[in-house]
Design a protein around this motif. Structure first.
Motif, PDB file in Angstrom:
ATOM      1  N   VAL A  35       0.888  -1.230  -0.079  1.00 30.45           N
ATOM      2  CA  VAL A  35       0.029   0.064  -0.072  1.00 30.45           C
ATOM      3  C   VAL A  35       1.060   1.295  -0.027  1.00 30.45           C
ATOM      4  O   VAL A  35       0.564   2.172  -0.704  1.00 30.45           O
ATOM      5  CB  VAL A  35      -0.986   0.048   1.222  1.00 30.45           C
ATOM      6  CG1 VAL A  35      -1.601   1.252   1.310  1.00 30.45           C
ATOM      7  CG2 VAL A  35      -1.883  -0.990   1.174  1.00 30.45           C
ATOM      8  N   ALA A  36       2.008   1.379   0.760  1.00 29.99           N
ATOM      9  CA  ALA A  36       2.889   2.458   0.613  1.00 29.99           C
ATOM     10  C   ALA A  36       3.430   2.670  -0.658  1.00 29.99           C
ATOM     11  O   ALA A  36       3.627   4.026  -0.998  1.00 29.99           O
ATOM     12  CB  ALA A  36       3.786   2.246   1.789  1.00 29.99           C
ATOM     13  N   GLY A  37       3.800   1.784  -1.360  1.00 31.47           N
ATOM     14  CA  GLY A  37       4.245   1.983  -2.495  1.00 31.47           C
ATOM     15  C   GLY A  37       3.327   2.794  -3.793  1.00 31.47           C
ATOM     16  O   GLY A  37       3.616   3.539  -4.528  1.00 31.47           O
ATOM     17  N   GLU A  38       1.929   2.624  -3.549  1.00 29.73           N
ATOM     18  CA  GLU A  38       1.108   3.020  -4.165  1.00 29.73           C
ATOM     19  C   GLU A  38       0.808   4.627  -4.204  1.00 29.73           C
ATOM     20  O   GLU A  38       0.526   5.412  -4.704  1.00 29.73           O
ATOM     21  CB  GLU A  38      -0.318   2.431  -4.205  1.00 29.73           C
ATOM     22  CG  GLU A  38      -0.189   1.203  -4.661  1.00 29.73           C
ATOM     23  CD  GLU A  38      -1.786   0.331  -4.046  1.00 29.73           C
ATOM     24  OE1 GLU A  38      -1.781  -0.815  -4.465  1.00 29.73           O
ATOM     25  OE2 GLU A  38      -2.610   1.008  -3.842  1.00 29.73           O
ATOM     26  N   HIS A  39       1.360   5.032  -2.670  1.00 31.40           N
ATOM     27  CA  HIS A  39       1.060   6.445  -2.247  1.00 31.40           C
ATOM     28  C   HIS A  39       2.393   7.156  -2.231  1.00 31.40           C
ATOM     29  O   HIS A  39       2.214   8.461  -1.783  1.00 31.40           O
ATOM     30  CB  HIS A  39       0.211   6.399  -0.985  1.00 31.40           C
ATOM     31  CG  HIS A  39      -0.828   5.784  -0.940  1.00 31.40           C
ATOM     32  ND1 HIS A  39      -1.925   6.307  -1.752  1.00 31.40           N
ATOM     33  CD2 HIS A  39      -1.429   4.700  -0.378  1.00 31.40           C
ATOM     34  CE1 HIS A  39      -3.059   5.475  -1.481  1.00 31.40           C
ATOM     35  NE2 HIS A  39      -2.817   4.574  -0.822  1.00 31.40           N
ATOM     36  N   PRO A  68       6.401   7.597  -1.182  1.00 34.11           N
ATOM     37  CA  PRO A  68       7.160   7.328   0.151  1.00 34.11           C
ATOM     38  C   PRO A  68       6.651   8.310   1.262  1.00 34.11           C
ATOM     39  O   PRO A  68       6.178   9.283   1.106  1.00 34.11           O
ATOM     40  CB  PRO A  68       8.644   7.887  -0.124  1.00 34.11           C
ATOM     41  CG  PRO A  68       8.431   8.743  -1.222  1.00 34.11           C
ATOM     42  CD  PRO A  68       7.395   8.506  -2.239  1.00 34.11           C
ATOM     43  N   LYS A  69       7.043   7.828   2.488  1.00 35.77           N
ATOM     44  CA  LYS A  69       6.419   8.552   3.544  1.00 35.77           C
ATOM     45  C   LYS A  69       7.470   9.453   3.899  1.00 35.77           C
ATOM     46  O   LYS A  69       8.670   9.529   3.767  1.00 35.77           O
ATOM     47  CB  LYS A  69       6.471   7.452   4.701  1.00 35.77           C
ATOM     48  CG  LYS A  69       5.269   6.520   4.610  1.00 35.77           C
ATOM     49  CD  LYS A  69       5.212   5.336   5.821  1.00 35.77           C
ATOM     50  CE  LYS A  69       4.624   4.110   5.508  1.00 35.77           C
ATOM     51  NZ  LYS A  69       4.629   3.119   6.353  1.00 35.77           N
ATOM     52  N   PRO A  70       6.937  10.542   4.708  1.00 32.33           N
ATOM     53  CA  PRO A  70       7.834  11.754   4.865  1.00 32.33           C
ATOM     54  C   PRO A  70       9.049  11.385   5.824  1.00 32.33           C
ATOM     55  O   PRO A  70      10.195  11.886   5.713  1.00 32.33           O
ATOM     56  CB  PRO A  70       7.097  12.798   5.730  1.00 32.33           C
ATOM     57  CG  PRO A  70       5.736  12.340   5.490  1.00 32.33           C
ATOM     58  CD  PRO A  70       5.649  11.041   4.960  1.00 32.33           C
ATOM     59  N   ALA A  71       8.874  10.484   6.732  1.00 30.47           N
ATOM     60  CA  ALA A  71      10.001  10.026   7.775  1.00 30.47           C
ATOM     61  C   ALA A  71      11.080   9.259   6.807  1.00 30.47           C
ATOM     62  O   ALA A  71      11.996   9.352   7.162  1.00 30.47           O
ATOM     63  CB  ALA A  71       9.384   9.178   8.842  1.00 30.47           C
ATOM     64  N   GLU A  72      10.606   8.465   5.705  1.00 25.75           N
ATOM     65  CA  GLU A  72      11.883   7.889   4.964  1.00 25.75           C
ATOM     66  C   GLU A  72      12.555   8.857   4.068  1.00 25.75           C
ATOM     67  O   GLU A  72      13.567   8.969   4.065  1.00 25.75           O
ATOM     68  CB  GLU A  72      10.933   7.145   3.841  1.00 25.75           C
ATOM     69  CG  GLU A  72      10.247   5.802   4.553  1.00 25.75           C
ATOM     70  CD  GLU A  72       9.359   4.938   3.566  1.00 25.75           C
ATOM     71  OE1 GLU A  72       9.302   5.497   2.580  1.00 25.75           O
ATOM     72  OE2 GLU A  72       8.755   3.853   4.019  1.00 25.75           O
ATOM     73  N   VAL A  73      11.884   9.900   3.797  1.00 24.08           N
ATOM     74  CA  VAL A  73      12.489  11.000   3.008  1.00 24.08           C
ATOM     75  C   VAL A  73      13.393  11.712   3.795  1.00 24.08           C
ATOM     76  O   VAL A  73      14.428  11.968   3.395  1.00 24.08           O
ATOM     77  CB  VAL A  73      11.365  12.042   2.362  1.00 24.08           C
ATOM     78  CG1 VAL A  73      12.123  13.184   1.556  1.00 24.08           C
ATOM     79  CG2 VAL A  73      10.583  11.241   1.153  1.00 24.08           C
ATOM     80  N   TYR A  74      12.796  12.233   4.946  1.00 23.69           N
ATOM     81  CA  TYR A  74      13.829  12.728   6.029  1.00 23.69           C
ATOM     82  C   TYR A  74      15.070  12.106   6.259  1.00 23.69           C
ATOM     83  O   TYR A  74      16.179  12.394   6.492  1.00 23.69           O
ATOM     84  CB  TYR A  74      12.874  13.155   7.314  1.00 23.69           C
ATOM     85  CG  TYR A  74      11.952  14.093   7.051  1.00 23.69           C
ATOM     86  CD1 TYR A  74      12.017  15.132   6.197  1.00 23.69           C
ATOM     87  CD2 TYR A  74      10.860  14.136   7.868  1.00 23.69           C
ATOM     88  CE1 TYR A  74      11.117  15.861   6.019  1.00 23.69           C
ATOM     89  CE2 TYR A  74       9.779  15.093   7.634  1.00 23.69           C
ATOM     90  CZ  TYR A  74       9.962  16.186   6.703  1.00 23.69           C
ATOM     91  OH  TYR A  74       9.063  17.155   6.561  1.00 23.69           O
ATOM     92  N   GLY A  75      14.801  10.753   6.602  1.00 17.48           N
ATOM     93  CA  GLY A  75      15.775   9.852   6.874  1.00 17.48           C
ATOM     94  C   GLY A  75      16.912   9.612   5.767  1.00 17.48           C
ATOM     95  O   GLY A  75      18.128   9.646   5.855  1.00 17.48           O
ATOM     96  N   PHE A  76      16.541   9.737   4.564  1.00 20.03           N
ATOM     97  CA  PHE A  76      17.463   9.662   3.373  1.00 20.03           C
ATOM     98  C   PHE A  76      18.142  10.810   3.375  1.00 20.03           C
ATOM     99  O   PHE A  76      19.431  11.013   3.123  1.00 20.03           O
ATOM    100  CB  PHE A  76      16.496   9.122   2.122  1.00 20.03           C
ATOM    101  CG  PHE A  76      17.273   9.241   0.927  1.00 20.03           C
ATOM    102  CD1 PHE A  76      18.088   8.321   0.593  1.00 20.03           C
ATOM    103  CD2 PHE A  76      17.251  10.379   0.064  1.00 20.03           C
ATOM    104  CE1 PHE A  76      19.078   8.311  -0.660  1.00 20.03           C
ATOM    105  CE2 PHE A  76      18.025  10.245  -1.062  1.00 20.03           C
ATOM    106  CZ  PHE A  76      18.928   9.589  -1.290  1.00 20.03           C
TER     107      PHE A  76
END
Length: 178
Positions: free
Chosen positions: A50-54, A56-64
């Motif tokens: 489900v996350a792939g359809e919407h 990346p999550k903001p936490a993933e972006v901030y972590g990257f």
């Protein structure tokens, strides 16, 4: 095969799932019946669920971004700390902090962490009551056991919630069981 607007409109009319305007979206949503679908956890077609359809999550972006920034800052720090001055001058870098800060900042950071841990442990020792204090056994939420007489019969109700007294605990733990 060039692009032909007439053929595109004909295909849109034939395919009810292709949407080209907000008005058409609303008309399609009114015509469709409500359906409920649950994603299959075993379906590996998208690879992300489900996350792939919407996205990346903001936490993933901030972590990257945080990890990339940390790597870049570390490389800049190491270049500044270890590359000789004449190499920096040859590539046009003339203004940078004194090299003593390459040792001072990490040393200050380590001392700050050690002092913060010591301060935290000291505050916990100060907030903890002494072992002889009754506050280690009783507080504002303590409940004394009430006199409870179960009814006679097959069904016995559950006793009310209460704290077990220290005398009873000592009897259970330290009395000689023979």
């Amino acid at each position: 095969m060039g692009w032909r607007p007439e053929s595109l409109k004909e295909e849109d009319m034939e395919d009810r799932h292709s949407v080209s305007s907000p008005r058409r979206i609303l008309s399609l949503s009114k015509q469709r019946r409500a359906t409920v679908s649950f994603p299959d956890p075993d379906d590996k077609s998208s690879g992300f669920g489900v996350a792939g359809e919407h996205g990346p999550k903001p936490a993933e972006v901030y972590g990257f971004v945080g990890s990339i920034s940390t790597v870049v800052a570390t490389v800049i720090f190491l270049v500044w700390a270890y590359v000789p001055e004449h190499w920096l001058h040859s590539i046009g870098i003339f203004y940078y902090p004194n090299r003593q800060w390459a040792l001072a900042v990490p040393a200050y950071a380590m001392v700050t962490v050690v002092l913060a841990l010591g301060f935290y442990i000291g505050l916990n020792f100060m907030a903890t009551p002494s072992p002889t204090s009754l506050n280690t056994m009783f507080d504002e939420y303590s409940r004394e056991p009430m006199s409870f007489e179960p009814s006679i019969g097959d069904e016995q109700p559950i006793e009310p919630i209460a704290d077990i007294g220290i005398d009873r605990i000592n009897d259970l733990m330290f009395s000689d069981v023979k």
